[in-house]
Scaffold this active site. Sequence first.
Site, short mmCIF file in Angstrom:
data_model
loop_
_atom_site.label_atom_id
_atom_site.label_comp_id
_atom_site.label_asym_id
_atom_site.label_seq_id
_atom_site.Cartn_x
_atom_site.Cartn_y
_atom_site.Cartn_z
N LYS A 129 50.80 32.67 41.28
CA LYS A 129 50.05 33.79 40.71
C LYS A 129 50.95 35.01 40.55
CE LYS A 129 47.40 36.45 43.58
NZ LYS A 129 47.72 37.88 43.51
N ARG A 161 45.63 43.95 40.93
CA ARG A 161 46.75 44.80 41.27
C ARG A 161 47.93 44.63 40.28
NH1 ARG A 161 48.45 49.23 44.11
NH2 ARG A 161 50.65 49.04 44.41
N ASP A 185 42.73 48.53 48.22
CA ASP A 185 42.44 47.11 48.35
C ASP A 185 41.66 46.93 49.63
OD1 ASP A 185 42.81 44.25 48.38
OD2 ASP A 185 44.42 44.67 46.95
N1 EPU Z 1 54.14 50.75 48.90
C1 EPU Z 1 54.19 52.12 48.87
N2 EPU Z 1 54.50 52.75 47.70
C2 EPU Z 1 54.74 52.06 46.57
C3 EPU Z 1 54.69 50.65 46.59
C4 EPU Z 1 54.38 50.02 47.77
O1 EPU Z 1 53.98 52.77 49.89
O2 EPU Z 1 55.03 52.69 45.54
C5 EPU Z 1 53.82 50.06 50.17
C6 EPU Z 1 52.48 49.35 50.08
O3 EPU Z 1 51.41 50.21 50.37
C7 EPU Z 1 52.64 48.26 51.11
C8 EPU Z 1 54.11 47.88 50.99
O4 EPU Z 1 54.75 49.00 50.38
O5 EPU Z 1 52.40 48.75 52.39
C9 EPU Z 1 54.38 46.63 50.21
O6 EPU Z 1 53.90 46.73 48.90
P1 EPU Z 1 54.56 45.96 47.66
O7 EPU Z 1 54.76 46.95 46.57
O8 EPU Z 1 55.72 45.16 48.11
O9 EPU Z 1 53.39 44.96 47.28
P2 EPU Z 1 52.66 44.78 45.89
O10 EPU Z 1 53.64 44.66 44.79
O11 EPU Z 1 51.57 45.76 45.76
C10 EPU Z 1 52.75 42.16 46.05
C11 EPU Z 1 51.77 41.04 45.97
C12 EPU Z 1 50.93 40.95 47.22
C13 EPU Z 1 51.85 40.80 48.42
C14 EPU Z 1 52.87 41.94 48.44
C15 EPU Z 1 53.89 41.82 49.55
C16 EPU Z 1 51.28 40.97 43.63
C17 EPU Z 1 50.30 41.18 42.53
N3 EPU Z 1 50.89 41.28 44.84
O12 EPU Z 1 51.98 43.36 46.13
O13 EPU Z 1 50.17 39.77 47.09
O14 EPU Z 1 51.07 40.82 49.59
O15 EPU Z 1 53.59 41.97 47.20
O16 EPU Z 1 54.57 40.63 49.47
O17 EPU Z 1 52.39 40.50 43.40
C18 EPU Z 1 48.20 38.48 47.04
O18 EPU Z 1 48.74 37.76 46.22
O19 EPU Z 1 47.10 38.17 47.59
C19 EPU Z 1 48.82 39.74 47.40
C20 EPU Z 1 48.17 40.71 48.00
#
Ligand code: EPU
Length: 426
Positions: A28, A101, A125
């Site tokens: 995904k 997201r 979320d």
């Molecule tokens: N964060 C910030 N500021 C930002 C970006 C992130 O503070 O600008 C923090 C977030 O709040 C969090 C951490 O950094 O505490 C990690 O966030 P990240 O940006 O790495 O995650 P994401 O891109 O929002 C993706 C996956 C998630 C997965 C995370 C971590 C997608 C759509 N989502 O989220 O997957 O848990 O990386 O590996 O790719 C899922 O598939 O169920 C899911 C939640």
Amino acid sequence: MPKSPSEEQILVRQSGPLSGSVVVPGAKNSALKLMAATLLADGDYTITNTPHIADVPIMATLLEALGVVVDSSRMDQGILRITNSGSITPVAPYELVEKIRASINVLGPLLGRFGEVRVAMPGGDDFGSRPIDMHLAGLEAMGATFTFAHGDVIGVCERLHGAEITLEFPSVGATENILTAAVFAKGTTVLDNAAREPEITDLATMLVSMGADIEGIGSGTLVIHGVEVGKLHSADHRVVPDRVQAATYMSAVGVAGGEVKVIDAIGEHMDMLLKRFTDMGMRITPTEDGVIAEASGRLKSIDVATLPYPGIATDYKPLIVTMLSVADGVGIVTENLYPGRFRYVEELQRLGADIRTDGHHAVVRGRESLSGAPVRAPDIRAGAALVVAGLVAKGTTVIHDIHHIDRGYEDLVGRLRSIGADIERI
Ligand code: EPU
């Protein structure tokens, strides 16, 4: 794609040992990003191994609202055709963005290519606030300016320029948005402390086949030499197999016992997790075309902390907590990414699990077995973990709110049933 009206439920009865094989679909968290990347260049794209999950048509609807044409007629074979004819309106409305997201991934391509973008701010979320400050700071370093109005983030720029950017934290989304914007920047962008997840490697690989110039793929430092907008072209790409779905079938074997070959699982993408499964007493054998998972008897407890890749992914954690719930001993699980991501613990407790949480930590005291009960899936991964818990719970476990599971799992019920689980969707 099965519909999941609110009354649909998954019924699981204590099962095992499991045997046979399951094929892992595409990831995904790669497929959705590859779809967004088609905004970067005109032409026809064929994305294969696309998972049959609810988030894919949601992303398709968003892309269609922006102006590309998505043909899902061959999705029964995992084939998605996307045509970008260049008439794109770089505005992503809230009704579509708030559903998933990954919709924030249109930000980088739209800004980088068109110099303007308006995207509704993604909300929080179930497992906590999910800011995009790092995405915006990186793009600002390349020359973009952002304002906020009516819940939208509005970005403008002349042609972006290369920059040296160090992320405070290797954020998956920030890495992807900076990468997809930097492909068109004038000059070189060096992105340090970049996230290294296999899904990012998958995206970068597709960008390279589209004509982008990227070095350091798979490492924590991405070096992106920007090209002129007209230099990128469409490409075909096969989505990388989903390591979290793969882990789900392995954890099912962990709690229910048996021997299952998880076809297409890539052991190298799950290295740390597979070591920990071994520490828990499972036998894990990577083969050329997948990974064989075996378990007999009770698992052993271990301590686990989630970390960015190559550490143990936060998305695996509900599965690990479920395994520890029936393991021999006490395990401490520390969440380092999303402090609020323990909500499903209350549902596992309804099944009799002995878990205490304190801030980022959960202490899991293993029980011999769980006891079936009605539970609710609070999110994708936790929902799947509750299904796995049902395999080791006496009696029947009924999982409600399974539309969350459908967002990220392709036919979880059918796949588990094919390896001998007593499970149905009603
Ligand atoms: N964060 C910030 N500021 C930002 C970006 C992130 O503070 O600008 C923090 C977030 O709040 C969090 C951490 O950094 O505490 C990690 O966030 P990240 O940006 O790495 O995650 P994401 O891109 O929002 C993706 C996956 C998630 C997965 C995370 C971590 C997608 C759509 N989502 O989220 O997957 O848990 O990386 O590996 O790719 C899922 O598939 O169920 C899911 C939640």
